[in-house]
Design an enzyme around this catalytic site. Structure first.
Site, PDB file in Angstrom:
ATOM      1  N   TYR A  39       0.855  -1.190   0.000  1.00  0.00           N
ATOM      2  CA  TYR A  39       0.000   0.000   0.000  1.00  0.00           C
ATOM      3  C   TYR A  39       0.892   1.241   0.000  1.00  0.00           C
ATOM      4  O   TYR A  39       1.791   1.349  -0.823  1.00  0.00           O
ATOM      5  CB  TYR A  39      -0.986  -0.051   1.176  1.00  0.00           C
ATOM      6  CG  TYR A  39      -2.184   0.810   0.959  1.00  0.00           C
ATOM      7  CD1 TYR A  39      -3.018   0.614  -0.137  1.00  0.00           C
ATOM      8  CD2 TYR A  39      -2.483   1.843   1.841  1.00  0.00           C
ATOM      9  CE1 TYR A  39      -4.115   1.424  -0.364  1.00  0.00           C
ATOM     10  CE2 TYR A  39      -3.591   2.656   1.628  1.00  0.00           C
ATOM     11  CZ  TYR A  39      -4.403   2.440   0.518  1.00  0.00           C
ATOM     12  OH  TYR A  39      -5.485   3.248   0.294  1.00  0.00           O
ATOM     13  N   LYS A  94     -20.544 -20.608 -10.024  1.00  0.00           N
ATOM     14  CA  LYS A  94     -19.857 -20.372 -11.290  1.00  0.00           C
ATOM     15  C   LYS A  94     -18.426 -19.917 -11.041  1.00  0.00           C
ATOM     16  O   LYS A  94     -17.485 -20.347 -11.725  1.00  0.00           O
ATOM     17  CB  LYS A  94     -20.613 -19.297 -12.074  1.00  0.00           C
ATOM     18  CG  LYS A  94     -20.392 -19.355 -13.557  1.00  0.00           C
ATOM     19  CD  LYS A  94     -21.229 -20.451 -14.190  1.00  0.00           C
ATOM     20  CE  LYS A  94     -21.159 -20.398 -15.690  1.00  0.00           C
ATOM     21  NZ  LYS A  94     -22.097 -21.323 -16.329  1.00  0.00           N
TER      22      LYS A  94
END
Length: 416
Positions: A39, A94
């Site tokens: 970060y 899925k």
């Protein structure tokens, strides 16, 4: 489903943690130095690189391996319009299949909207986050317009699996069945019971494989779709046959192929008897087919039969296709999934069924032997050869048809 199986399914989704997918961290994040790279301030460097050249997003982020699975819940499996939130278990499933079969990361997105335009705007506006968009469980005819608009607006491949995944696996199985029955697709008379997204896509792809449009008879709830009907949408209109035949019994007499994408027990044994010699029947309604295989084989001993179920031979299963279509498309950064890529997938799938089956596939399928024939016209979903074969065929087709943004990686899929 029995009460025991129902509870087993609920427990599977609830424990040990709710749902079927999670996010994993791919970089070290244990020290102050790690966090400074992950970060602030380190993350600023790839930000600058991407701002200078958008293609760097593939180098520095997960975009190139990420598929969004998106639905509005208007056509969930065989359950109908139950809304976006109810579709979430299916979309998570899925995502699980993308990861399990093709190593693709996937996140499910369920969209609430009032109009087609709102849905399209939502998806188009977030599409650059992902390497590809898999649309799922969207009712017809909305799904046709949604996919069309998104293909035009998005810079990544958009694929409605209920249409094209079903069509690709169906075409692969049909071509092999026709070969075994000694018939040519150009001569075949086809009856399609059902006129939704899967039906239209299956017939259009069969035409691209050589079927003749005038030899296709499609039926909806009102019977045969013919040129004198004035109650059909533009997609059904493509299959309006200039015929005086009006019923299933009328059109199935002498037919070579029956494809059912409709509902349970809608193909009567008496109608099956009317088909031509050596017929092909794909009864794909799930969980209950248009005619049960046991009954079909009692009526005709010369047919080849496929269903959507895993407990019968010749399962027409989209998982044979969609993970590998996206794998190949993303690996060459295809801008879309075109007809050339779909036909390449058809050929790769049907060719694999003609090869000797490895022992680990036989074990997973719980059978002693499999060989190309009336009970084995399409590969088993757990066949690990599907990934390299189909993905490579799709990637090659993307490059050759001009929709790939990069060349195929050297020795692509050689290690699979």
């Amino acid at each position: 489903m029995s009460e025991d199986k129902r509870q087993q399914a609920l427990d599977y989704h609830a424990y040990p943690v709710p749902g079927k997918i999670s996010v994993e961290v791919t970089k070290p994040a244990d020290t102050v130095e790690d966090l400074a790279l992950a970060y602030s301030p380190g993350v600023a460097e790839p930000v600058r690189e991407i701002a200078q050249d958008a293609d760097n997003v593939y180098k520095y982020t997960a975009k190139g391996n990420m598929v969004a699975v998106i639905s509005n819940g208007t056509a969930i499996l065989g359950l109908g319009n139950l809304g976006p939130l109810a579709s979430k278990p299916v979309m998570e499933g899925k995502a699980l299949l993308f990861k399990r079969f093709a190593g693709l990361d996937s996140i499910d997105i369920e969209v609430k909207h009032r109009t087609i335009e709102e849905f399209v705007d939502t998806v188009a506006n977030i599409s650059d986050t992902f390497g590809g968009i898999n649309l799922e469980d969207i009712k017809a005819p909305d799904c046709f317009e949604i996919e069309k608009q998104l293909i035009e607006r998005c810079n990544v491949p958009v694929f409605h699996d209920d249409q094209h995944g079903t069509a690709i696996v169906t075409a692969a199985g049909m071509l092999n069945a026709l070969e075994l029955q000694g018939k040519n697709i150009e001569d075949a008379v086809v009856v399609c019971l059902g006129a939704g997204a899967a039906a239209v896509a299956c017939m259009e792809l069969l035409i691209k494989c050589g079927a003749q449009r005038e030899k296709i008879y499609m039926l909806d709830r009102k019977g045969v779709i013919h040129t004198r009907r004035d109650d059909i949408n533009e997609y059904k209109q493509l299959f309006a046959n200039n015929t005086d035949k009006r019923t299933l019994e009328d059109v199935i007499e002498g037919a070579d192929i029956f494809l059912g994408v409709s509902g349970p027990d809608l193909l009567p044994p008496e109608a099956l008897k009317l088909m031509a010699e050596k017929p092909i029947v794909f009864a794909c309604s799930n969980p209950d087919p248009e005619i049960k295989p046991e009954l079909a084989h009692q009526v005709r001993d010369d047919l080849i039969m496929g269903t959507g179920r895993s407990d019968y031979p010749n399962q027409v299963n989209n998982v044979l296709c969609f993970p590998f279509i996206f794998r190949g498309a993303l690996d060459v950064r295809a801008s879309r999934i075109n007809d050339e890529m779909k036909l390449a997938a058809v050929e790769a799938i049907r060719s694999l069924a003609k090869e000797p089956v490895p022992a680990d596939v036989l074990k997973a399928a719980r059978v002693d032997a499999l060989s190309f024939g009336i009970d084995y016209i399409i590969p088993k979903p757990m066949d690990p050869r599907l990934l390299p074969r189909v993905a490579k065929a799709v990637a090659v087709a993307a490059v050759e048809s001009g929709v790939a943004r990069i060349e195929m990686p050297e020795n692509y899929m050689a290690d699979k």
